[in-house]
Design a protein around this motif. Structure first.
Motif, short mmCIF file in Angstrom:
data_model
loop_
_atom_site.label_atom_id
_atom_site.label_comp_id
_atom_site.label_asym_id
_atom_site.label_seq_id
_atom_site.Cartn_x
_atom_site.Cartn_y
_atom_site.Cartn_z
N TRP A 67 0.85 -1.19 0.00
CA TRP A 67 0.00 0.00 0.00
C TRP A 67 0.88 1.24 0.00
N ASN A 68 0.28 2.37 -0.33
CA ASN A 68 1.01 3.63 -0.25
C ASN A 68 1.02 4.08 1.20
N PRO A 69 2.19 4.52 1.68
CA PRO A 69 2.26 4.94 3.08
C PRO A 69 1.38 6.15 3.36
N ILE A 70 0.78 6.15 4.52
CA ILE A 70 -0.06 7.27 4.95
C ILE A 70 0.84 8.33 5.56
N ARG A 71 0.65 9.56 5.15
CA ARG A 71 1.48 10.67 5.63
C ARG A 71 1.43 10.77 7.16
N GLY A 72 2.60 10.90 7.77
CA GLY A 72 2.68 11.09 9.22
C GLY A 72 2.77 9.82 10.05
N MET A 73 2.65 8.66 9.40
CA MET A 73 2.69 7.41 10.16
C MET A 73 4.07 7.17 10.80
N ASN A 74 5.14 7.64 10.13
CA ASN A 74 6.46 7.45 10.73
C ASN A 74 6.59 8.30 12.00
N HIS A 75 5.94 9.45 12.05
CA HIS A 75 5.98 10.28 13.25
C HIS A 75 5.15 9.65 14.38
N SER A 189 16.29 6.60 8.51
CA SER A 189 15.97 7.53 9.59
C SER A 189 14.48 7.42 9.87
N PRO A 190 14.10 7.13 11.12
CA PRO A 190 12.67 6.96 11.40
C PRO A 190 11.85 8.22 11.20
N LEU A 191 12.46 9.39 11.30
CA LEU A 191 11.74 10.63 11.11
C LEU A 191 11.95 11.23 9.73
#
Length: 193
Positions: A67-75, A189-191
């Motif tokens: 799937w396409n990553p949802i914006r902000g999920m890494n934060h 980098s996680p962020l």
């Protein structure tokens, strides 16, 4: 992907003996002795861990995007990892409120770690790796709590000192990992910076 799956089977399999074969584990402890059992357990765990790292690294090179990553999920995942690191620290710091209340903070830390990484990652290898750890952590926590109730296990009450130490150690470890060690060890980098 086969190496990743084999590694997960070995690593999580040996870590599941108390969940699915506690009687067999007790027999093996009796036959091998505590040192022999821990030695066998450690060797199988280490082989499984090496295969997980190697297999996941190889699977990432030819990843299947689900799937396409949802914006902000890494934060969000980075925020959840604060909880995970504090829980992991609480497993080792004596007399803290987290352990007194939750009883098995390390397993809960693994559960939060796996869930956070499922939110932030989107490949088949990610789902296999983090999904397997999440399922294992759910089963292990439930099994551990049942075993505690059956054996009438009590946990020492937490102290303010122990609780603060667990929280500070967890926060420092999180900061070290998120602002450097994750990129150095994992290559990402996680962020995102």
């Amino acid at each position: 992907m086969a190496m990743l799956v084999l590694g997960l089977l070995l690593f999580l399999g040996v870590h599941s003996t108390r969940i699915v074969a506690d009687g067999w584990r007790t027999q093996m402890l009796g036959r091998l002795g505590e040192k022999g059992w821990k030695g066998l357990y450690s060797v199988i765990s280490l082989v499984g861990f090496v295969l997980i790292v190697w297999g996941y690294g190889r699977a990432r090179l030819d990843s299947v995007v689900l799937w396409n990553p949802i914006r902000g999920m890494n934060h969000l995942a980075a925020l959840l990892m604060v909880v995970s690191f504090v829980l992991l620290a609480a497993a080792y710091v004596p007399r803290n409120a987290f352990k007194a209340k939750l009883h098995h903070p390390m397993v809960l830390g693994v559960k939060v770690w796996a869930f956070a990484h499922l939110l932030a990652n989107n490949t088949l290898a990610d789902v296999v790796l983090f999904g397997a750890f999440l399922v294992w952590a759910i089963a292990d926590y439930a099994s551990s709590r049942r075993r505690d109730r059956a054996n009438h296990v009590t946990y020492a009450p937490g102290t303010t000192r122990g609780t603060v130490i667990a929280a500070v150690v967890g926060l420092v470890a999180w900061a070290v990992f998120v602002f450097g060690a994750h990129r150095w060890l994992i290559g990402v980098s996680p962020l995102g910076f």
